[in-house]
Design an enzyme around this catalytic site. Structure first.
Site, PDB file in Angstrom:
ATOM      1  N   ASP A  68       0.879  -1.179   0.000  1.00 62.94           N
ATOM      2  CA  ASP A  68       0.000   0.000   0.000  1.00 62.94           C
ATOM      3  C   ASP A  68       0.912   1.223   0.000  1.00 62.94           C
ATOM      4  OD1 ASP A  68      -1.753   2.060   0.369  1.00 62.94           O
ATOM      5  OD2 ASP A  68      -2.592   1.305   2.266  1.00 62.94           O
ATOM      6  N   ASN A  95       4.309   4.806  -9.681  1.00 61.06           N
ATOM      7  CA  ASN A  95       3.243   4.865 -10.688  1.00 61.06           C
ATOM      8  C   ASN A  95       1.839   4.706 -10.106  1.00 61.06           C
ATOM      9  OD1 ASN A  95       2.105   4.268 -13.578  1.00 61.06           O
ATOM     10  ND2 ASN A  95       1.597   2.455 -12.357  1.00 61.06           N
ATOM     11  N   TYR A 161      -7.974  14.996  -7.926  1.00 61.96           N
ATOM     12  CA  TYR A 161      -6.951  14.368  -8.780  1.00 61.96           C
ATOM     13  C   TYR A 161      -5.983  15.431  -9.305  1.00 61.96           C
ATOM     14  CZ  TYR A 161      -4.970  11.423 -12.486  1.00 61.96           C
ATOM     15  OH  TYR A 161      -4.118  10.718 -13.309  1.00 61.96           O
ATOM     16  N   LYS A 165      -1.999  15.681  -8.758  1.00 63.02           N
ATOM     17  CA  LYS A 165      -1.048  15.518  -9.865  1.00 63.02           C
ATOM     18  C   LYS A 165      -0.189  16.768 -10.050  1.00 63.02           C
ATOM     19  CE  LYS A 165      -1.698  11.242 -10.941  1.00 63.02           C
ATOM     20  NZ  LYS A 165      -0.612  10.246 -10.931  1.00 63.02           N
ATOM     21  N   THR A 198      -7.087   2.076 -19.519  1.00 63.10           N
ATOM     22  CA  THR A 198      -6.793   1.252 -18.342  1.00 63.10           C
ATOM     23  C   THR A 198      -8.070   1.145 -17.511  1.00 63.10           C
ATOM     24  OG1 THR A 198      -6.241   3.090 -16.858  1.00 63.10           O
ATOM     25  CG2 THR A 198      -4.450   2.270 -18.252  1.00 63.10           C
TER      26      THR A 198
HETATM   27  N1  LIG Z   1      -4.937   5.963 -17.779  1.00 65.26           N
HETATM   28  C1  LIG Z   1      -4.763   7.256 -18.040  1.00 65.26           C
HETATM   29  O1  LIG Z   1      -5.329   7.795 -19.021  1.00 65.26           O
HETATM   30  C2  LIG Z   1      -3.855   8.090 -17.180  1.00 65.26           C
HETATM   31  C3  LIG Z   1      -3.677   9.437 -17.523  1.00 65.26           C
HETATM   32  C4  LIG Z   1      -2.834  10.228 -16.741  1.00 65.26           C
HETATM   33  C5  LIG Z   1      -2.173   9.667 -15.659  1.00 65.26           C
HETATM   34  N2  LIG Z   1      -2.374   8.352 -15.335  1.00 65.26           N
HETATM   35  C6  LIG Z   1      -1.660   7.825 -14.168  1.00 65.26           C
HETATM   36  O2  LIG Z   1      -1.071   6.585 -14.482  1.00 65.26           O
HETATM   37  C7  LIG Z   1      -0.879   5.838 -13.272  1.00 65.26           C
HETATM   38  C8  LIG Z   1      -1.337   4.417 -13.493  1.00 65.26           C
HETATM   39  O3  LIG Z   1      -2.733   4.452 -13.728  1.00 65.26           O
HETATM   40  P1  LIG Z   1      -3.495   3.454 -14.726  1.00 65.26           P
HETATM   41  O4  LIG Z   1      -4.246   4.295 -15.668  1.00 65.26           O
HETATM   42  O5  LIG Z   1      -2.578   2.400 -15.208  1.00 65.26           O
HETATM   43  O6  LIG Z   1      -4.597   2.881 -13.692  1.00 65.26           O
HETATM   44  P2  LIG Z   1      -4.996   1.409 -13.219  1.00 65.26           P
HETATM   45  O7  LIG Z   1      -6.149   1.620 -12.294  1.00 65.26           O
HETATM   46  O8  LIG Z   1      -5.193   0.516 -14.396  1.00 65.26           O
HETATM   47  O9  LIG Z   1      -3.716   0.912 -12.402  1.00 65.26           O
HETATM   48  C9  LIG Z   1      -3.383   1.497 -11.162  1.00 65.26           C
HETATM   49  C10 LIG Z   1      -2.923   0.418 -10.193  1.00 65.26           C
HETATM   50  O10 LIG Z   1      -2.543   1.084  -8.964  1.00 65.26           O
HETATM   51  C11 LIG Z   1      -2.966   0.256  -7.903  1.00 65.26           C
HETATM   52  N3  LIG Z   1      -3.117   1.018  -6.668  1.00 65.26           N
HETATM   53  C12 LIG Z   1      -4.133   1.855  -6.322  1.00 65.26           C
HETATM   54  N4  LIG Z   1      -3.933   2.308  -5.072  1.00 65.26           N
HETATM   55  C13 LIG Z   1      -2.787   1.745  -4.622  1.00 65.26           C
HETATM   56  C14 LIG Z   1      -2.078   1.814  -3.400  1.00 65.26           C
HETATM   57  N5  LIG Z   1      -2.531   2.542  -2.367  1.00 65.26           N
HETATM   58  N6  LIG Z   1      -0.922   1.116  -3.285  1.00 65.26           N
HETATM   59  C15 LIG Z   1      -0.470   0.363  -4.321  1.00 65.26           C
HETATM   60  N7  LIG Z   1      -1.110   0.234  -5.492  1.00 65.26           N
HETATM   61  C16 LIG Z   1      -2.259   0.926  -5.631  1.00 65.26           C
HETATM   62  C17 LIG Z   1      -4.297  -0.330  -8.368  1.00 65.26           C
HETATM   63  O11 LIG Z   1      -4.614  -1.503  -7.625  1.00 65.26           O
HETATM   64  C18 LIG Z   1      -4.021  -0.590  -9.841  1.00 65.26           C
HETATM   65  O12 LIG Z   1      -3.572  -1.915 -10.054  1.00 65.26           O
HETATM   66  C19 LIG Z   1      -1.642   6.599 -12.186  1.00 65.26           C
HETATM   67  O13 LIG Z   1      -0.738   7.357 -11.413  1.00 65.26           O
HETATM   68  C20 LIG Z   1      -2.549   7.523 -12.982  1.00 65.26           C
HETATM   69  O14 LIG Z   1      -2.903   8.688 -12.273  1.00 65.26           O
HETATM   70  C21 LIG Z   1      -3.205   7.559 -16.075  1.00 65.26           C
END
Ligand SMILES: NC(=O)c1ccc[n+]([C@@H]2O[C@H](COP(=O)([O-])OP(=O)(O)OC[C@H]3O[C@@H](n4cnc5c(N)ncnc54)[C@H](O)[C@@H]3O)[C@@H](O)[C@H]2O)c1
Length: 273
Positions: A68, A95, A161, A165, A198
């Site tokens: 976590d 990430n 959010y 960020k 995602t």
């Molecule tokens: N998908 C997008 O379009 C997008 C855009 C901008 C930024 N992001 C960023 O990319 C990163 C990854 O996101 P994603 O889109 O792959 O999302 P996702 O939900 O597919 O993956 C995120 C993972 O983080 C894990 N997680 C959540 N809380 C947690 C915690 N407290 N400890 C450990 N793990 C934890 C979740 O279980 C999940 O497996 C994030 O930081 C997100 O803000 C994503």
């Protein structure tokens, strides 16, 4: 968790938080395909086990550490597990992140704290537990923090959010300056995704404070998103070049950054999203 046998790799291991899904899982698969041993950290043990199985089935080396990131002790345990198994960590990817929707005045306090504790504190805990260890190692390494175009622009209805960020983007810029002074062997990058398909909006409850926006964003990511594998390719292209800014959608980044710079320079109120 795998066995505690110490394993050497000149390039070092890649430690990835949020490795159970989306961008983190794709970065982990690509790191492993490039020959790096990977350490997969996520709140969901089930999801990282599935990613690890796919990596080991393909001949890679994966260690899973349920973590976590909001909990400093949990991230410290992740660092201990990573260094118990591997001589060095060559790549840390902070990430893990969560999304949140709703106007600022409508957000439950617990929701605000959840977003800040994962998105901001999580990256901070990763830096605290890993950078001193990586800095004690004279070999080159890199810390990548996944920020967002949400950390460049401003969007109504995504305040928690966006705040998180912007904060983590600032944290990454500070880390870049501080590592340049204290640990020049550690490179720092901000990985700035825009739309990547995602499951990130799946964990946003379609409750009163989020309203119809949840469906809107889920559809946006499904229809307009780049694949996580493509995002991971861009990620490693940037890492290989040693870039600070690594953007999945450089056009979106440039538009938002350009408008923000103009508004700040001319002292105008926000009007972009
Ligand atoms: N998908 C997008 O379009 C997008 C855009 C901008 C930024 N992001 C960023 O990319 C990163 C990854 O996101 P994603 O889109 O792959 O999302 P996702 O939900 O597919 O993956 C995120 C993972 O983080 C894990 N997680 C959540 N809380 C947690 C915690 N407290 N400890 C450990 N793990 C934890 C979740 O279980 C999940 O497996 C994030 O930081 C997100 O803000 C994503």
């Amino acid at each position: 968790m795998g066995d505690a046998q110490h394993q050497g790799s000149a390039e070092g291991a890649a430690v990835i938080t949020g490795a159970g899904s989306g961008i983190g899982a794709a970065v982990a698969r690509r790191a492993a395909a490039r020959g790096m041993p990977v350490v997969l950290a996520d709140l969901s043990a089930e999801r990282i086990e599935a990613v690890a199985t796919a990596i080991t089935d393909a001949g890679g080396d994966a260690l899973t550490v349920p973590t976590d990131v909001a909990d400093p002790d949990s991230v410290e345990a992740l660092a201990e597990a990573a260094y118990a198994r591997h001589e060095r960590v060559g790549l840390l990817v902070n990430n893990a992140g969560v999304e949140s929707l709703g106007s600022l005045w409508e957000l439950p306090v617990d929701e605000w704290r959840r977003v800040m504790s994962v998105n901001i504190d999580g990256a901070f805990h990763g830096i605290r537990s890993f950078v001193p260890r990586m800095g004690a190692d004279p070999g080159p390494s890199r810390v990548v923090v996944t920020t967002s175009v949400g950390g460049i622009g401003t969007l109504a209805g995504m305040g928690a959010y966006g705040v998180s960020k912007h904060a983590v983007q600032q944290m990454t810029e500070t880390l870049h300056l501080e590592c340049a002074q204290a640990f020049p062997q550690i490179g720092v990058s901000a990985f700035v995704p825009a739309h990547v398909t995602t499951r990130i909006f799946e964990d946003v409850a379609p409750s009163a404070h989020a309203g119809a926006a949840v469906d809107h964003w889920r559809t946006q990511l499904r229809q307009k998103g780049m694949t996580a594998d493509e995002a991971a390719r861009i990620f490693f292209d940037g890492v290989d070049r040693g870039d600070f800014w690594i953007c999945t959608h450089p056009d979106v980044y440039s538009r938002l950054a350009g408008r923000r710079a103009q508004l700040l320079a001319e002292a105008l109120p926000p009007d972009y999203g």
